[in-house]
Structures are given as structure tokens and as C-alpha cells.
Design a protein around this motif. Structure first.
Motif, PDB file in Angstrom:
ATOM      1  N   ILE A   1      34.859  49.784  29.098  1.00 59.30           N
ATOM      2  CA  ILE A   1      36.109  49.457  28.406  1.00 59.30           C
ATOM      3  C   ILE A   1      37.263  49.449  29.404  1.00 59.30           C
ATOM      4  N   ARG A   2      37.261  50.412  30.333  1.00 55.99           N
ATOM      5  CA  ARG A   2      38.319  50.481  31.336  1.00 55.99           C
ATOM      6  C   ARG A   2      38.325  49.229  32.204  1.00 55.99           C
ATOM      7  N   THR A   3      37.140  48.745  32.563  1.00 53.87           N
ATOM      8  CA  THR A   3      37.021  47.528  33.362  1.00 53.87           C
ATOM      9  C   THR A   3      37.589  46.339  32.613  1.00 53.87           C
ATOM     10  N   THR A   4      37.217  46.184  31.360  1.00 54.73           N
ATOM     11  CA  THR A   4      37.683  45.065  30.551  1.00 54.73           C
ATOM     12  C   THR A   4      39.189  45.114  30.358  1.00 54.73           C
ATOM     13  N   ILE A   5      39.733  46.304  30.098  1.00 57.42           N
ATOM     14  CA  ILE A   5      41.184  46.450  29.916  1.00 57.42           C
ATOM     15  C   ILE A   5      41.921  46.110  31.202  1.00 57.42           C
ATOM     16  N   ALA A   6      41.406  46.565  32.340  1.00 57.50           N
ATOM     17  CA  ALA A   6      42.057  46.281  33.629  1.00 57.50           C
ATOM     18  C   ALA A   6      42.079  44.780  33.898  1.00 57.50           C
ATOM     19  N   LEU A   7      40.979  44.096  33.644  1.00 56.62           N
ATOM     20  CA  LEU A   7      40.937  42.661  33.876  1.00 56.62           C
ATOM     21  C   LEU A   7      41.779  41.895  32.875  1.00 56.62           C
TER      22      LEU A   7
ATOM     23  N   ASP B 143      23.431  34.119  40.959  1.00 50.47           N
ATOM     24  CA  ASP B 143      24.423  34.974  40.301  1.00 50.47           C
ATOM     25  C   ASP B 143      25.384  35.494  41.363  1.00 50.47           C
ATOM     26  N   PHE B 144      26.689  35.357  41.090  1.00 51.04           N
ATOM     27  CA  PHE B 144      27.738  35.754  42.033  1.00 51.04           C
ATOM     28  C   PHE B 144      28.925  36.184  41.191  1.00 51.04           C
ATOM     29  N   VAL B 145      28.835  37.419  40.612  1.00 51.45           N
ATOM     30  CA  VAL B 145      29.814  37.753  39.579  1.00 51.45           C
ATOM     31  C   VAL B 145      30.027  39.264  39.462  1.00 51.45           C
ATOM     32  N   ALA B 146      31.258  39.642  39.143  1.00 50.62           N
ATOM     33  CA  ALA B 146      31.582  41.022  38.774  1.00 50.62           C
ATOM     34  C   ALA B 146      31.173  41.199  37.320  1.00 50.62           C
ATOM     35  N   THR B 147      30.585  42.362  36.995  1.00 53.34           N
ATOM     36  CA  THR B 147      30.071  42.566  35.639  1.00 53.34           C
ATOM     37  C   THR B 147      30.749  43.738  34.936  1.00 53.34           C
ATOM     38  N   ALA B 148      30.600  43.750  33.629  1.00 55.62           N
ATOM     39  CA  ALA B 148      31.133  44.840  32.812  1.00 55.62           C
ATOM     40  C   ALA B 148      30.428  46.157  33.122  1.00 55.62           C
ATOM     41  N   ALA B 149      29.268  46.093  33.743  1.00 56.66           N
ATOM     42  CA  ALA B 149      28.538  47.307  34.131  1.00 56.66           C
ATOM     43  C   ALA B 149      29.151  47.972  35.367  1.00 56.66           C
ATOM     44  N   GLY B 150      30.193  47.357  35.928  1.00 53.55           N
ATOM     45  CA  GLY B 150      30.868  47.953  37.087  1.00 53.55           C
ATOM     46  C   GLY B 150      30.200  47.638  38.408  1.00 53.55           C
ATOM     47  N   THR B 151      29.531  46.478  38.479  1.00 57.25           N
ATOM     48  CA  THR B 151      28.886  46.067  39.723  1.00 57.25           C
ATOM     49  C   THR B 151      29.217  44.620  40.036  1.00 57.25           C
TER      50      THR B 151
ATOM     51  N   ALA C 230      26.394  45.698  44.121  1.00 55.53           N
ATOM     52  CA  ALA C 230      27.237  46.698  44.776  1.00 55.53           C
ATOM     53  C   ALA C 230      28.209  47.234  43.728  1.00 55.53           C
ATOM     54  N   PRO C 231      28.465  48.545  43.748  1.00 55.27           N
ATOM     55  CA  PRO C 231      29.368  49.107  42.746  1.00 55.27           C
ATOM     56  C   PRO C 231      30.813  48.659  42.965  1.00 55.27           C
ATOM     57  N   ILE C 232      31.503  48.450  41.852  1.00 56.41           N
ATOM     58  CA  ILE C 232      32.946  48.204  41.903  1.00 56.41           C
ATOM     59  C   ILE C 232      33.583  49.584  41.818  1.00 56.41           C
ATOM     60  N   VAL C 233      34.156  50.022  42.915  1.00 52.56           N
ATOM     61  CA  VAL C 233      34.664  51.387  43.030  1.00 52.56           C
ATOM     62  C   VAL C 233      36.106  51.456  42.539  1.00 52.56           C
ATOM     63  N   GLY C 234      36.393  52.463  41.715  1.00 52.29           N
ATOM     64  CA  GLY C 234      37.746  52.676  41.217  1.00 52.29           C
ATOM     65  C   GLY C 234      38.085  51.714  40.093  1.00 52.29           C
ATOM     66  N   GLU C 235      39.374  51.427  39.968  1.00 59.71           N
ATOM     67  CA  GLU C 235      39.857  50.512  38.937  1.00 59.71           C
ATOM     68  C   GLU C 235      39.293  49.121  39.209  1.00 59.71           C
ATOM     69  N   ALA C 236      38.722  48.482  38.202  1.00 58.23           N
ATOM     70  CA  ALA C 236      37.998  47.218  38.385  1.00 58.23           C
ATOM     71  C   ALA C 236      38.928  46.017  38.464  1.00 58.23           C
TER      72      ALA C 236
ATOM     73  N   ALA D 240      39.159  45.668  44.080  1.00 57.61           N
ATOM     74  CA  ALA D 240      37.875  46.378  44.010  1.00 57.61           C
ATOM     75  C   ALA D 240      36.721  45.389  43.881  1.00 57.61           C
ATOM     76  N   ILE D 241      36.922  44.300  43.157  1.00 54.35           N
ATOM     77  CA  ILE D 241      35.887  43.275  43.040  1.00 54.35           C
ATOM     78  C   ILE D 241      35.642  42.632  44.403  1.00 54.35           C
ATOM     79  N   ALA D 242      36.703  42.341  45.149  1.00 53.37           N
ATOM     80  CA  ALA D 242      36.559  41.746  46.482  1.00 53.37           C
ATOM     81  C   ALA D 242      35.800  42.692  47.421  1.00 53.37           C
ATOM     82  N   ALA D 243      36.091  43.980  47.353  1.00 55.16           N
ATOM     83  CA  ALA D 243      35.384  44.952  48.196  1.00 55.16           C
ATOM     84  C   ALA D 243      33.907  45.026  47.818  1.00 55.16           C
ATOM     85  N   ALA D 244      33.605  44.972  46.520  1.00 53.34           N
ATOM     86  CA  ALA D 244      32.212  45.003  46.068  1.00 53.34           C
ATOM     87  C   ALA D 244      31.488  43.725  46.492  1.00 53.34           C
ATOM     88  N   ARG D 245      32.177  42.590  46.416  1.00 53.93           N
ATOM     89  CA  ARG D 245      31.573  41.332  46.888  1.00 53.93           C
ATOM     90  C   ARG D 245      31.215  41.437  48.359  1.00 53.93           C
ATOM     91  N   ASN D 246      32.132  41.966  49.148  1.00 54.58           N
ATOM     92  CA  ASN D 246      31.896  42.146  50.575  1.00 54.58           C
ATOM     93  C   ASN D 246      30.666  43.027  50.807  1.00 54.58           C
TER      94      ASN D 246
END
Length: 187
Positions: free
Chosen positions: A2-8, A119-127, A155-161, A165-171
Motif C-alpha cells: 500500500i505504501r508503494t502504491t500511495i508513493a507512486l 519483464d522490465f518493471v517495478a512491482t507492487a511486491a517492492g522489487t 532486486a529490492p526497491i529499498v526505502g520509499e518506492a 529507489a526504482i532507478a537504484a533497483a533497476r541498476n
């Protein structure tokens, strides 16, 4: 989740209010491990991405599976950025001369690496999810067999999504891919 969805959602609403485009780059990093390669010169073919990932918008996959843009933008065209990162990471990992296509040197490469991402995507699961297949084609038969290897990385999306954080997880996911290619495709 929910926090990820709200942040986005907040990011989307903020971007809708107008103003200049804000772009996010995947932070540069250098893999610290070394993996020996049988190839001295490696060409990385432009990475193939799914249609939703070819635009400059950072996308997000919600819990229902829907993939939607976040209104945040990548700093560079995604296929170009991933191709450049793979080249940089493979060079750091192997010590080989690695360059993206078109090959800029007089001598031909010893092998080509071709990556096709499904697949090349940030997910609601935080990855950040990266799946697909890579191909390694040696220039000469004596240098080893052709290889075709499937991969499924996250790769995990660390902290606020948010986009940073998505760019760091992509990297991180692309670095994992470079490590897998070096260990399983270039030895």
C-alpha cells in the motif's frame, strides 16, 4: 504494498500539476568481483525491451498485474541506458574490452552478447523484475559454443518506492544480469 502504491500515486499527481519534466538516472556503480572471460573483446548488442519499457516513462506493475506509467521519466532512453550499463559492468567484471554496438574498434569482437528482456518493471511486491534471455555468439567456433540462457532476476526497491529507489533497483538488477552473463556465458 500500500505504501508503494500511495508513493507512486503521489508522484503521479504531483507531476500532473505541470512544471518541468523530472528525470531519474540509475546510479552508476562498479561491480567489485572479477570473473574471468575466455573472450578479450566483447560487443553488446542493443538490449531489446518489451514495448511498455521502451518509452521514457518509468512504469509500475500493481497487484492486479496492470502496468501503468508513473509520470516520472528515465534520464536516458531505457534500451540505450541498459546496454551502456551492461557494457560497463561486463568490462569491470571480466577485464575484457567491452563496447556496445556498433563495434568502435578495428579488430572484430571475439563474441557478441545479445539480451532480450521480457519483464522490465517495478512491482507492487517492492522489487524491480528483470526476466528474459541472453545469447552469446563467439566470432569463431574454436572460442566455444553458442549459448542461449534464460534469466529471471529481481532486486529490492529499498526505502520509499519512488523513482529514485526504482532507478537504484533497476541498476542492481542489471548488475545481477551482467554477473550472470559473465559467469555463465563468457567463461
Amino acid at each position: 504494498m500500500i505504501r508503494t502504491t500511495i508513493a507512486l500515486l503521489g508522484l503521479s499527481l504531483g507531476a500532473a500539476c505541470g512544471g518541468p519534466d523530472i528525470r531519474f538516472a540509475a546510479p552508476a556503480s562498479v561491480p567489485s568481483e572479477r570473473i574471468a572471460s575466455v573472450y578479450d573483446r566483447i560487443e553488446v548488442i542493443q538490449v531489446g525491451l518489451p514495448i511498455y519499457a521502451t518509452t521514457e516513462e518509468i512504469v509500475f506493475q500493481d497487484a492486479t498485474g496492470a502496468i501503468t506509467p508513473t509520470e516520472a521519466l528515465w534520464a536516458d532512453e531505457p534500451a540505450r541506458a541498459v546496454t551502456l550499463q551492461l557494457s560497463r559492468d561486463l568490462a569491470a567484471l571480466t577485464g575484457a574490452l567491452v563496447a556496445p554496438e556498433p563495434w568502435p574498434f578495428r579488430d572484430f569482437p571475439d563474441a557478441q552478447v545479445d539480451v532480450r528482456i521480457e519483464d522490465f518493471v517495478a512491482t507492487a511486491a517492492g522489487t524491480f523484475v528483470l526476466t528474459g534471455q541472453y545469447f552469446v555468439a563467439p566470432e569463431e567456433e574454436a572460442q566455444g559454443p553458442d549459448r542461449a540462457v534464460r534469466f529471471s532476476l529481481s532486486a529490492p526497491i529499498v526505502g520509499e518506492a519512488g523513482p529514485r529507489a526504482i532507478a537504484a533497483a533497476r541498476n542492481a538488477a542489471v548488475t545481477q544480469l551482467a554477473q550472470q552473463i559473465a559467469a555463465n556465458g563468457l567463461r
